[in-house]
Design an enzyme around this catalytic site. Structure first.
Site, PDB file in Angstrom:
ATOM      1  CG  ASP A   1      -9.254   2.458  -0.626  1.00 40.76           C
ATOM      2  OD1 ASP A   1      -8.783   1.336  -0.897  1.00 40.76           O
ATOM      3  OD2 ASP A   1      -8.655   3.287   0.086  1.00 40.76           O
TER       4      ASP A   1
ATOM      5  CG  ASP B   1      -2.179   0.732   1.114  1.00 43.33           C
ATOM      6  OD1 ASP B   1      -2.294   1.536   0.172  1.00 43.33           O
ATOM      7  OD2 ASP B   1      -3.077   0.527   1.960  1.00 43.33           O
TER       8      ASP B   1
HETATM    9  C1  DGJ Z   1      -5.802   1.933   1.866  1.00 41.35           C
HETATM   10  C2  DGJ Z   1      -6.117   0.733   1.017  1.00 41.35           C
HETATM   11  O1  DGJ Z   1      -6.519   1.120  -0.240  1.00 41.35           O
HETATM   12  C3  DGJ Z   1      -7.156  -0.110   1.737  1.00 41.35           C
HETATM   13  O2  DGJ Z   1      -7.533  -1.199   0.940  1.00 41.35           O
HETATM   14  C4  DGJ Z   1      -6.588  -0.581   3.037  1.00 41.35           C
HETATM   15  O3  DGJ Z   1      -5.509  -1.437   2.804  1.00 41.35           O
HETATM   16  C5  DGJ Z   1      -6.136   0.603   3.871  1.00 41.35           C
HETATM   17  N1  DGJ Z   1      -5.284   1.488   3.134  1.00 41.35           N
HETATM   18  C6  DGJ Z   1      -5.420   0.148   5.114  1.00 41.35           C
HETATM   19  O4  DGJ Z   1      -4.899   1.169   5.811  1.00 41.35           O
END
Ligand code: DGJ
Length: 734
Positions: A544, A474
């Protein structure tokens, strides 16, 4: 790569009695099965681009062709326009020479063509030079015959007597001439990535760029299509040039239509605040630009990119794509081992094949119980998970699931031991305090010490268990207040390039040691959806936003440039955590099953009926996913169409099997019966239909066999009348 043959077309241009003649007849036709990229050398010795489009067998007559453009009107059609002389457009190359001269004049020197190992690839290098200044550039084109892809990058070499500064250093330039240019590109934001924008290019310049670094694709994307001679986007017809830059940093695409109605496209790392010093004898290699030409509309361009990405570019094009349960939306930071093993049990009982432990598993002095602390401290949180990661990974493996885990190695919370120990590792300009985004700072990947740290985060995480199959990588912030401790004051502008070079350096090391581990590129969702990352990663976390209606557009936009086997696509709970929208479980599955299927919810909140539906949908997905991962995508309309319904098909290469997804995203009223003309099938064969993810047949053609030509000419009518109605069919040739 091993060479099977090398054809040297020209060593050094000979200036003989036939010098001018030889120059004029220098035509370079870079071929794929259905496209040609043609260059020639004009009487001034300059390399011009004559054609990018449909294949031309014999391009030699381009040497006779006149462009009727007066010299003092500029130098359109330059293959790699350099700033200086009579070049007035945006330059692909701008250099401050060691004597302060800002002008560069590149002339053709030589070219070579090599056919590479499998005969499907040829590499042409065209060398240009400014002999007065001592600057050399190699334009390197790699042509993939069957996939109709030509990639391009440039090598810039400083042969001057001292240092020079590169002010612009695009990867590739493409001048083209058509009556009209319709540009299709992506824009968006966090949780609204990959939205489609279309605009007819008019005279002047349009640029698409990122200036944020790291999360470069939330708001813009370095991928685009230009439909030629039309102002209508057409999925199946017409000439389309598509391009995608492979660069995980700031990028710029520049579209300039000049007074000759010539469109010159420049694509490369963004020159914005990025001056780059090249010492005497040093060279700079630009990122790779990927081009494709299709005479079969946008769909053809997408399929070219998809095939090529799978066959040649992405880390593991034909590897396994396990369906998964990710812990994020189901548990967020609140879990212990029992929460996770229960999720694993539920995932196993629904037939999922992998469990991914997301954020929140690490940090002891500063436990990662929310996003305010612990990022950067990659030891297992002993309070939350005293059993350790191996316990969880082994548990998953015992249940027949693979195991994945989340990291965000490029970032730290100020409240972390790493940030306390290494304040000099933080990206920061000299004079200002660094800003926080999601309570975190960015580590400076241009520093070798940070590169080692980031590599070690990956390496140490992998060592927590020998049963880790997947890493979710990430990156939840971009660059602000840019600057590096590792660069002298007068070279701070190199930070933007050097960050990406550092990132690639780490990824190279990781892939050398861990070629088989699956790695997902996530950057707050779709912040890193570009071909530079795809060389090292297996999958993108597309957004997301997991809500199915939003996903129709996000996944459609992504599909223009990227194959389905990289599009991470999860079923989540309702009301959706991002949008609050409530959609039927079948619709959520039918959307998610068109990419890399996952679930991202707390299964214990599902009813037995929902679990039973999920089990069935996952089972059927496993039966047809190979067609999605390795077949050809044929889009039928789009979620942008006013009619409010659209479809997509994936067809196996031999056209014997297909899967058809159809969706309605608005209420159709009683009189509208959506009609779907099928694409990509063999008109000579007949195809049997079976609807899946339903209890009993719903439509007249279910269980029937229909001729391929009828399906293409007329299609099937599917009465999806309500919003969020969907139907999925397996189609098999008799
Ligand atoms: C952002 C990501 O896009 C999410 O899927 C998740 O992993 C969160 N961060 C976790 O902090």
């Amino acid at each position: 790569m091993k060479l099977s043959s090398i054809i040297t077309a020209a060593a050094v241009l000979m200036l003989s009695a036939f010098g001018a003649e030889a120059e004029n007849s220098r035509v370079i036709n870079i071929r794929t099965e259905k496209s040609s990229l043609v260059f020639s050398v004009n009487p001034d010795g300059m390399l011009v681009c004559d054609h990018y489009g449909a294949a031309i067998g014999d391009a030699s007559s381009f040497s006779l062709r006149k462009n009727y453009i007066r010299g003092d009107h500029g130098t359109p059609y330059a293959a790699y326009p350099a700033m200086g002389g009579r070049s007035f457009g945006e330059p692909a190359l701008a250099v401050t020479h060691r004597n302060g001269d800002l002008n560069t004049e590149l002339k053709y020197v030589s070219h070579t063509t090599e056919t590479l190992q499998d005969n499907n690839i040829s590499e042409t290098t065209i060398s240009l030079a400014d002999s007065i200044q001592g600057l050399e550039t190699d334009l390197v084109f790699t042509a993939y015959w069957k996939q109709n892809i030509i990639t391009a990058h440039t090598v810039i070499r400083n042969r001057e007597k001292g240092d020079i500064t590169l002010r612009s250093f695009y990867s590739s330039a493409l001048p083209i001439k058509a009556e009209k240019y319709l540009l299709t590109h992506l824009y968006g934001a966090w949780a609204r990535e990959a939205q489609v924008d279309r605009t007819v290019l008019t005279h002047g310049t349009k640029s698409i760029e990122s200036r944020k670094g790291v999360r470069t694709t939330h708001t813009e994307s370095p991928a685009f299509m230009v439909s030629l001679d039309t102002d209508r986007f057409d999925e199946n017809n017409g000439d389309v040039i598509a391009g995608a830059l492979a660069w995980s940093g700031n990028f710029k695409l520049n579209f300039e239509v000049d007074e000759f109605n010539i469109l010159t496209i420049l694509a490369g790392a963004n020159p914005y605040a990025s001056e780059y010093r090249l010492k005497k004898g040093e060279s700079f290699t630009t990122p790779e630009m990927i081009w494709t030409f299709s005479a079969e509309g946008a769909g053809g361009a997408s399929r070219n990119l998809h095939r090529w990405a799978r066959d040649y570019w992405m880390h593991s094009g034909s590897g396994t794509v396990p369906s998964l349960l990710n812990s994020w939306e189901g548990a967020y930071f609140n879990f212990d081992a029992k929460t996770l093993t229960d999720m694993i049990d539920d995932a196993a009982s629904m037939g999922l094949e992998m469990f991914v432990l997301d954020d929140g598993w690490f940090g002891n002095k500063y436990p990662r119980n929310n996003d305010k602390a612990g990022l950067g401290d990659w030891d297992v949180n002993k309070e939350k998970l005293p059993e350790g990661i191996d316990y969880l990974a082994s548990y998953a493996h015992e249940k027949g699931l693979r195991f994945g885990i989340w990291i965000e190695p490029e970032m730290v919370n100020p409240k972390s031991e790493t940030a306390e120990k290494h304040p000099d590792w933080i990206v920061k300009g000299a004079s200002y305090e660094t800003t926080l985004i999601r309570n975190q700072w960015l580590l400076d990947m241009s520093l070798p010490a940070v590169q080692d740290f980031v590599f070690n985060v990956f390496d140490r995480t992998m060592s927590l268990s020998d049963k880790i199959d997947y890493i979710k990588w990430d990156a939840n912030r971009h660059v602000e207040n840019a600057g590096s401790n590792g660069l002298p004051d007068d070279r701070q502008s190199e930070f933007w390039i050097r960050y990406v070079q550092g990132f690639y350096n780490v990824m190279e090391r990781i892939r050398k040691k861990y070629p088989d581990v699956m790695v997902q590129a996530c950057a707050s969702g779709g912040g890193r959806v570009e071909y530079g990352a795809l060389k090292y990663f297996d999958e993108f976390w597309t957004s997301d936003n997991t809500e199915a209606l939003s996903r129709t557009k996000i996944q459609y936009g992504t599909s223009l440039f990227f194959p389905a086997n990289v599009i991470g696509s999860h079923v989540s709970a309702v009301p959706n955590h991002q949008t609050g929208n409530i959609t039927p479980l079948k619709f959520r599955f039918d959307i998610a099953c068109s990419g890399r299927l996952g679930m991202e919810l707390q299964p214990k909140h599902m009813t037995d009926d929902e679990k039973a539906f999920a089990r069935k949908a996952i089972e059927s997905y496993k039966g047809y996913r190979d067609i999605i991962m390795n077949g050809d995508l044929w889009r039928i309309g789009s979620p942008y169409d006013d009619c409010g319904y659209y479809g997509m098909m994936y067809v196996s290469e031999d056209k014997s099997k297909a899967v058809l997804f159809t969706y309605s995203i608005k209420y159709q009223s009683r009189t509208v019966i959506p009609q779907f003309r099928l694409r990509g099938l063999d008109p000579e064969r007949s195809y049997h239909f079976k609807e899946i993810n339903v209890d009993k047949p719903r439509f007249w053609f279910d269980g029937k066999t229909l001729p391929g030509d009828l399906l293409e000419a007329k299609g099937v009518n599917i009465p999806l009348r309500g919003i969020y109605e969907s139907a999925v069919f397996i189609i098999e040739a008799e």
